[in-house]
Scaffold this motif. Sequence first.
Motif, PDB file in Angstrom:
ATOM      1  N   MET A   1       0.824  -1.182   0.000  1.00  0.00           N
ATOM      2  CA  MET A   1       0.000   0.000   0.000  1.00  0.00           C
ATOM      3  C   MET A   1       0.874   1.254   0.000  1.00  0.00           C
ATOM      4  O   MET A   1       1.955   1.244   0.555  1.00  0.00           O
ATOM      5  CB  MET A   1      -0.895   0.044   1.234  1.00  0.00           C
ATOM      6  CG  MET A   1      -1.940  -1.042   1.293  1.00  0.00           C
ATOM      7  SD  MET A   1      -3.251  -0.500   2.353  1.00  0.00           S
ATOM      8  CE  MET A   1      -4.464  -0.091   1.163  1.00  0.00           C
ATOM      9  N   ALA A   2       0.336   2.318  -0.560  1.00  0.00           N
ATOM     10  CA  ALA A   2       1.060   3.587  -0.608  1.00  0.00           C
ATOM     11  C   ALA A   2       0.885   4.342   0.702  1.00  0.00           C
ATOM     12  O   ALA A   2      -0.157   4.278   1.348  1.00  0.00           O
ATOM     13  CB  ALA A   2       0.549   4.428  -1.761  1.00  0.00           C
ATOM     14  N   GLU A   3       1.921   5.034   1.067  1.00  0.00           N
ATOM     15  CA  GLU A   3       1.881   5.811   2.298  1.00  0.00           C
ATOM     16  C   GLU A   3       1.449   7.238   1.975  1.00  0.00           C
ATOM     17  O   GLU A   3       2.007   7.883   1.085  1.00  0.00           O
ATOM     18  CB  GLU A   3       3.271   5.828   2.938  1.00  0.00           C
ATOM     19  CG  GLU A   3       3.280   6.348   4.343  1.00  0.00           C
ATOM     20  CD  GLU A   3       4.652   6.242   4.971  1.00  0.00           C
ATOM     21  OE1 GLU A   3       5.056   7.234   5.597  1.00  0.00           O
ATOM     22  OE2 GLU A   3       5.310   5.197   4.819  1.00  0.00           O
ATOM     23  N   ILE A   4       0.449   7.745   2.671  1.00  0.00           N
ATOM     24  CA  ILE A   4      -0.055   9.096   2.453  1.00  0.00           C
ATOM     25  C   ILE A   4       0.423   9.970   3.601  1.00  0.00           C
ATOM     26  O   ILE A   4       0.124   9.701   4.766  1.00  0.00           O
ATOM     27  CB  ILE A   4      -1.593   9.115   2.387  1.00  0.00           C
ATOM     28  CG1 ILE A   4      -2.064   8.229   1.233  1.00  0.00           C
ATOM     29  CG2 ILE A   4      -2.095  10.545   2.233  1.00  0.00           C
ATOM     30  CD1 ILE A   4      -3.563   8.053   1.201  1.00  0.00           C
ATOM     31  N   LYS A   5       1.168  11.010   3.248  1.00  0.00           N
ATOM     32  CA  LYS A   5       1.671  11.926   4.275  1.00  0.00           C
ATOM     33  C   LYS A   5       0.646  13.035   4.489  1.00  0.00           C
ATOM     34  O   LYS A   5       0.186  13.663   3.543  1.00  0.00           O
ATOM     35  CB  LYS A   5       3.014  12.524   3.857  1.00  0.00           C
ATOM     36  CG  LYS A   5       4.121  11.515   3.785  1.00  0.00           C
ATOM     37  CD  LYS A   5       5.427  12.175   3.441  1.00  0.00           C
ATOM     38  CE  LYS A   5       6.541  11.146   3.388  1.00  0.00           C
ATOM     39  NZ  LYS A   5       7.828  11.758   3.052  1.00  0.00           N
TER      40      LYS A   5
END
Length: 51
Positions: free
Chosen positions: A1-5
Amino acid sequence: MAEIKIEKKKPIWPWIALVLILGAIIYYIYFTDHETSSESTTQTETSTTAQ
C-alpha cells in the motif's frame, strides 16, 4: 500500500497578530505626525492674525 503523508496546517494567528501590530504602528505614526503639523499651523495662524 502507498503511504499518504498528512501535513498539519500552519497556524494563522501569528500572521493576524503581525498585521494588527503593523496596523497599530502605522496608525500611531500617521496620527502623531498630523497632530504636530496642525498645532504648528494653528500657532502660526493665530500669531499672524493677532498682529
